[in-house]
Design a protein around this motif. Structure first.
Motif, short mmCIF file in Angstrom:
data_model
loop_
_atom_site.label_atom_id
_atom_site.label_comp_id
_atom_site.label_asym_id
_atom_site.label_seq_id
_atom_site.Cartn_x
_atom_site.Cartn_y
_atom_site.Cartn_z
N LEU A 146 19.96 20.98 32.24
CA LEU A 146 20.37 21.61 30.98
C LEU A 146 19.16 21.84 30.09
O LEU A 146 19.28 21.87 28.88
CB LEU A 146 21.39 20.73 30.24
N VAL A 148 16.32 22.94 27.78
CA VAL A 148 16.32 23.99 26.77
C VAL A 148 14.91 24.52 26.50
O VAL A 148 14.72 25.39 25.67
CB VAL A 148 16.94 23.47 25.44
N ALA A 287 24.23 16.34 27.38
CA ALA A 287 24.37 17.74 26.95
C ALA A 287 24.39 17.84 25.42
O ALA A 287 23.75 18.72 24.85
CB ALA A 287 25.64 18.33 27.54
N GLN A 292 23.62 21.45 23.36
CA GLN A 292 24.36 22.44 24.14
C GLN A 292 25.72 22.71 23.51
O GLN A 292 26.22 21.91 22.70
CB GLN A 292 24.56 21.92 25.58
#
Ligand code: GRG
Length: 429
Positions: A146, A148, A287, A292
């Motif tokens: 995940l 970023v 997350a 997210q």
């Protein structure tokens, strides 16, 4: 041996030059070159690579429980000079270095003032008895999956600081999760009066029930302090709920009525509470820390939930079969303790007369034999495995549903998470 050294050097060089999570050409080229030039040819080199990466990167536990699955884990991932190079993805090796950093930090986090408590608390964090490290591996891979850092940053320096900080916070979730996990194991062993754990004497057996309970409480308190340091109330709430779930699941198991014990719905709910909730909610926490969306956080949760359920279903099968496929080769610990799991529940659907035996309980060892006989005639083991596979597929589908990302490291981590779903259902330990 030459190949092992060359690969090890290549990995060290890659990390030094490109950083921990880069998918540099350097490693891929070294791997490719070494595979081609290995004395046994490509096939031999690939099997060397599997073994060597385990040794070099220090995954002691990994080889013993997940190794068979790796042989089927192959990916065409790297296009170079119009030819594909097949890279072996070993999910555990991908985060091995970070796992050792984590292990050291955990040892430091559980240091206690009083010597007896100190040795009790560190008992399962000592080198060699750290278990499979399944949960931290999943959480570190989820952090990279995940990632970023590929988003447009205001400036490169700020981006680096932000992602390093985020990674520290995500590592902290992995540490908290492992402390909660070990605390629950300590308390579980007291409740079950277990005498072994991870191949050594259980803490209650070695130091007594009272110290084992206190050591579990101490680990939970250290987990709370670490959780508070993250200053994120949603994440605190998620992990506090996990502790509630562990206690609820254990109590469901201890206090179940005869009807509850024969219910598949009850079994799945208890399994979620006892095993899947921890990894599901920790994945969600990873997350959330990454900022997210709710949708992505839910996919991370779905992955953990389904992986956790698959993991426990296979655990319950292995309790009957052990490493072999034949019945009675496992420890039979569940059934001897009167704990009814998926294989028996499925056998009962085929042979309703088995219910009478289950209702009588298993204090009489001949009832264990009768149940095993029914289980052997039924498709119970097979159906439990099939259910595990369904959950593993759902976990993989959650990863496939994540928003697209072209970053090689992100893609590699996602593949590793999917590979883990195969490893979980093919494991023999
Ligand atoms: C103190 C948090 C707390 C809870 C008390 C006793 C209790 C309530 C809950 C028990 C929960 C428990 C131990 C569930 C079993 C979970 C499980 C699948 C354990 C085995 O996990 P592995 O195989 O173990 O990953 P390793 O040793 O590899 O880490």
């Amino acid at each position: 041996m030459i190949f092992i050294r060359a690969f090890s050097r290549a990995v060290r060089f890659q990390r030094k030059i490109f950083g921990e999570y880069s998918s540099s050409l350097c490693l891929q080229q070294a791997t490719f070159r070494d595979i081609l030039s290995a004395p046994e040819g490509p096939e031999g080199a690939v099997s060397h690579l599997r073994g060597s990466s385990l040794k070099v990167l220090g995954c002691r536990e990994f080889s013993s429980w997940a190794f068979p699955a790796l042989y089927s884990v192959r990916h065409q991932i790297h296009q170079q000079s119009n030819s594909y190079v097949e890279e072996q993805l070993d999910p555990f090796s991908l985060v091995a270095d970070e796992l050792s950093i984590l292990a050291n930090r955990l040892r430091a986090m559980v240091v206690a003032e009083v010597p007896k408590l100190a040795s009790a608390a560190e008992y399962f964090f000592k080198l060699g008895v750290e278990g499979k490290r399944f949960r931290p591996t999943v959480l570190l891979l989820m952090s990279s999956a995940l990632d970023v850092s590929t988003h447009e940053p205001p400036s490169k320096t700020i981006e680096n600081t932000l992602t390093t900080k985020l990674r520290d916070r995500q590592q902290c979730i992995a540490e908290i999760t492992e402390m909660i996990h070990v605390a629950s194991l300590l308390h579980d062993d007291v409740l079950d009066d277990a005498d072994t754990r991870r191949g050594i004497g259980s803490l209650n057996f070695v130091m007594g029930n009272k110290l084992a309970v206190l050591a579990g409480d101490f680990l939970l308190s250290r987990a709370c302090v670490a959780l508070a340091s993250l200053k994120n109330t949603e994440v605190v709430s998620l992990l506090a709920t996990v502790v509630e779930h562990l206690v609820t699941g254990e109590t469901m198991q201890m206090t179940s009525s005869s009807n509850d014990r024969c219910s598949m719905e009850y079994y799945i709910q208890k399994t979620y509470y006892k095993t899947a909730s921890l990894i599901a909610n920790s994945c969600k926490a990873i997350a959330l820390l990454a900022g997210q969306t709710t949708e992505v956080a839910t996919l991370a949760y779905d992955y953990g939930r389904n992986l956790g359920l698959a993991f426990q279903l296979i655990d319950d099968v292995l309790d009957f079969t052990g490493t072999s496929a034949s019945l009675g080769k496992g420890s039979l610990s569940d059934i001897r303790h009167g704990i009814i799991t998926a294989p028996i529940l499925f056998a009962m659907e085929e042979f309703p007369e088995l219910r009478v035996v289950v209702e009588q309980g298993f204090e009489n060892p001949s009832n264990v034999d009768i149940a095993l006989e029914y289980l052997g005639k039924s498709r119970g083991i097979q159906r439990a495995r099939e259910l595990a596979k369904e959950h593993a597929s759902l976990a993989a589908a959650a990863i496939d549903s994540l928003p697209g990302n072209d970053d090689e490291d992100v893609k590699r981590s996602r593949r590793a998470l999917i590979d883990l779903t195969h490893i979980v259902i093919t494991r023999t330990k």
